[in-house]
Scaffold this motif. Structure first.
Motif, PDB file in Angstrom:
ATOM      1  N   ILE A 256      59.582  83.819  97.969  1.00 17.73           N
ATOM      2  CA  ILE A 256      58.474  83.194  98.583  1.00 17.73           C
ATOM      3  C   ILE A 256      58.685  81.516  98.685  1.00 17.73           C
ATOM      4  O   ILE A 256      59.347  80.737  97.847  1.00 17.73           O
ATOM      5  N   ARG A 257      58.159  81.821 100.134  1.00 20.04           N
ATOM      6  CA  ARG A 257      58.853  80.035 100.119  1.00 20.04           C
ATOM      7  C   ARG A 257      58.089  78.967  99.487  1.00 20.04           C
ATOM      8  O   ARG A 257      59.199  77.911  99.101  1.00 20.04           O
ATOM      9  N   SER A 258      56.949  78.840  99.138  1.00 14.44           N
ATOM     10  CA  SER A 258      56.761  78.321  98.843  1.00 14.44           C
ATOM     11  C   SER A 258      56.751  77.729  97.676  1.00 14.44           C
ATOM     12  O   SER A 258      57.214  76.853  97.051  1.00 14.44           O
ATOM     13  N   PHE A 259      57.607  79.056  96.537  1.00 16.96           N
ATOM     14  CA  PHE A 259      58.124  78.452  94.990  1.00 16.96           C
ATOM     15  C   PHE A 259      59.148  77.836  95.574  1.00 16.96           C
ATOM     16  O   PHE A 259      59.849  77.414  94.434  1.00 16.96           O
ATOM     17  N   ARG A 260      60.039  78.374  96.540  1.00 17.88           N
ATOM     18  CA  ARG A 260      61.492  78.341  97.039  1.00 17.88           C
ATOM     19  C   ARG A 260      61.609  76.869  96.801  1.00 17.88           C
ATOM     20  O   ARG A 260      62.010  75.650  96.707  1.00 17.88           O
ATOM     21  N   GLU A 261      60.684  76.408  98.076  1.00 17.05           N
ATOM     22  CA  GLU A 261      60.903  75.335  98.068  1.00 17.05           C
ATOM     23  C   GLU A 261      60.078  73.544  97.463  1.00 17.05           C
ATOM     24  O   GLU A 261      60.554  73.215  96.895  1.00 17.05           O
ATOM     25  N   LEU A 262      59.277  74.171  96.691  1.00 16.72           N
ATOM     26  CA  LEU A 262      58.659  73.365  95.912  1.00 16.72           C
ATOM     27  C   LEU A 262      59.831  73.316  94.484  1.00 16.72           C
ATOM     28  O   LEU A 262      60.034  72.184  93.931  1.00 16.72           O
ATOM     29  N   LEU A 263      60.469  74.579  93.842  1.00 12.98           N
ATOM     30  CA  LEU A 263      60.813  73.763  92.651  1.00 12.98           C
ATOM     31  C   LEU A 263      62.773  73.423  93.308  1.00 12.98           C
ATOM     32  O   LEU A 263      63.544  73.765  92.560  1.00 12.98           O
ATOM     33  N   ALA A 264      62.963  73.626  94.860  1.00 14.68           N
ATOM     34  CA  ALA A 264      64.406  73.275  94.838  1.00 14.68           C
ATOM     35  C   ALA A 264      64.304  71.571  94.926  1.00 14.68           C
ATOM     36  O   ALA A 264      65.730  71.379  94.532  1.00 14.68           O
ATOM     37  N   THR A 265      63.161  71.365  94.970  1.00 11.88           N
ATOM     38  CA  THR A 265      62.916  69.544  94.766  1.00 11.88           C
ATOM     39  C   THR A 265      63.830  69.483  93.490  1.00 11.88           C
ATOM     40  O   THR A 265      64.510  67.833  92.479  1.00 11.88           O
ATOM     41  N   GLY A 266      64.252  70.160  91.852  1.00 14.02           N
ATOM     42  CA  GLY A 266      64.198  69.789  91.057  1.00 14.02           C
ATOM     43  C   GLY A 266      65.650  70.508  90.497  1.00 14.02           C
ATOM     44  O   GLY A 266      66.352  70.647  89.720  1.00 14.02           O
ATOM     45  N   LYS A 267      66.713  69.795  91.885  1.00 18.21           N
ATOM     46  CA  LYS A 267      68.121  70.381  91.619  1.00 18.21           C
ATOM     47  C   LYS A 267      68.522  69.791  90.314  1.00 18.21           C
ATOM     48  O   LYS A 267      69.250  69.823  89.589  1.00 18.21           O
ATOM     49  N   ALA A 268      67.930  68.072  90.510  1.00 17.07           N
ATOM     50  CA  ALA A 268      68.636  66.791  89.659  1.00 17.07           C
ATOM     51  C   ALA A 268      68.106  67.531  87.928  1.00 17.07           C
ATOM     52  O   ALA A 268      68.964  67.306  87.328  1.00 17.07           O
TER      53      ALA A 268
END
Length: 299
Positions: A256-268
């Protein structure tokens, strides 16, 4: 209990996506006296000072005070901390000295008791934001609030009332510390699978999803080994599900692109939470698959 219609003095510590969303709603819709605090010397602070508050992508402006540090002498009714757990340590002394009546930490943490001890349990509150937001290069806010019936959760009903009145759907969770602790494994899994999906440009591999599912199970074993129950009951159902079932959910969500793009910013945040989980394993009273937890760390 404070009436949601009564103007409150509120400070929002952290002017990123979540903090900006809360500050905008509380000032513009809730009509509260809001101070937003951004990192000294940051581009975000410059944007807020330029605009005299927060402007959204529609051009609507929420006027508020802008600061680069918390005024420890102001008896704020509420200070909302929207930084991440690993970014908060340096601010705890100022929060401890603060005259604020309530300090609400709005992020995932595996050790909520440490924060209670730092600022005093009587004025410490917890919450977990469930809003989708981004900031444009110019500092304009684009927020989606309440999508799919999502509600921000908090441990005190009085702040639920304040947020609901400000147009941020919220609900009360009576055991917020335990909720947060048990949510950490899922937070890690969601963020890590999103990072993997973004790296691949369309979704995580099945192998990556399965590794994360095994890490979730190992993390739940850790929580139980530390003497805590899994909470709420949905976590118990996940714990009892075969790893391939959990992996299938993660694999699908990463597509799900919107889910993926939003949560990927939380890598740190994800990396830090994995480190916290691993550091807690020696205290568990039952064997924990540490390598499975370590394998959740995104690359």
């Amino acid at each position: 209990m404070l009436a949601p219609s009564s103007p409150l003095r509120i400070a929002v510590l952290g002017a990123g996506k979540i903090g900006s969303t809360f500050a905008f709603q509380l000032a513009r819709i809730g009509h509260h006296d809001v101070t937003v605090i951004a990192r000294p010397g940051s581009l975000r602070l410059q944007q807020l000072e330029r605009d005299g508050g927060i402007i959204d992508v529609k051009g609507e402006r929420a006027a508020m005070r802008v600061a680069s540090a918390l005024d420890e002498d102001t008896p704020y009714d509420l200070v909302i901390v929207t930084l991440l757990a690993h970014q908060t340590d340096a601010l705890l002394p100022a929060l401890r000295r603060s005259a604020a009546k309530c300090i609400q930490f709005m992020f995932n943490t595996f050790h909520p008791e440490r924060l209670q001890e730092a600022v005093g349990a009587a004025r410490c509150a917890f919450g977990m934001p469930f809003v989708q937001a981004m900031l444009t290069a110019e500092g304009r806010l684009k927020a989606t609030i309440g999508a799919g019936g999502q509600k921000t959760i908090m441990g005190q009903q009085r702040w639920v009332d304040v947020f609901n009145a400000a147009g941020v759907p919220a609900k009360c969770e009576p055991d917020m510390p335990l909720w947060l602790r048990c949510h950490v494994p899922l937070c890690v899994a969601f963020e890590s699978v999103s990072v993997a999906g973004e790296r691949r440009g369309g979704g995580a591999s099945w192998g990556e999803a399965l590794v994360l599912a095994q890490g979730v199970h190992a993390s739940f074993t850790l929580i139980k080994g530390l003497g805590y129950d899994l909470y709420p009951s949905a976590k118990t159902r996940i714990d009892r599900s075969p790893a391939w079932v959990v992996a299938a959910v993660l694999w699908l969500m990463s597509r799900i692109r919107s889910f993926r793009e939003l949560l990927a910013t939380g890598k740190a945040e994800c990396i830090n939470l994995v480190d916290v989980l691993v550091a807690a394993t020696p205290s568990a009273k039952a064997p924990v698959n540490v390598s499975a937890i370590e394998a959740m760390r995104p690359i």
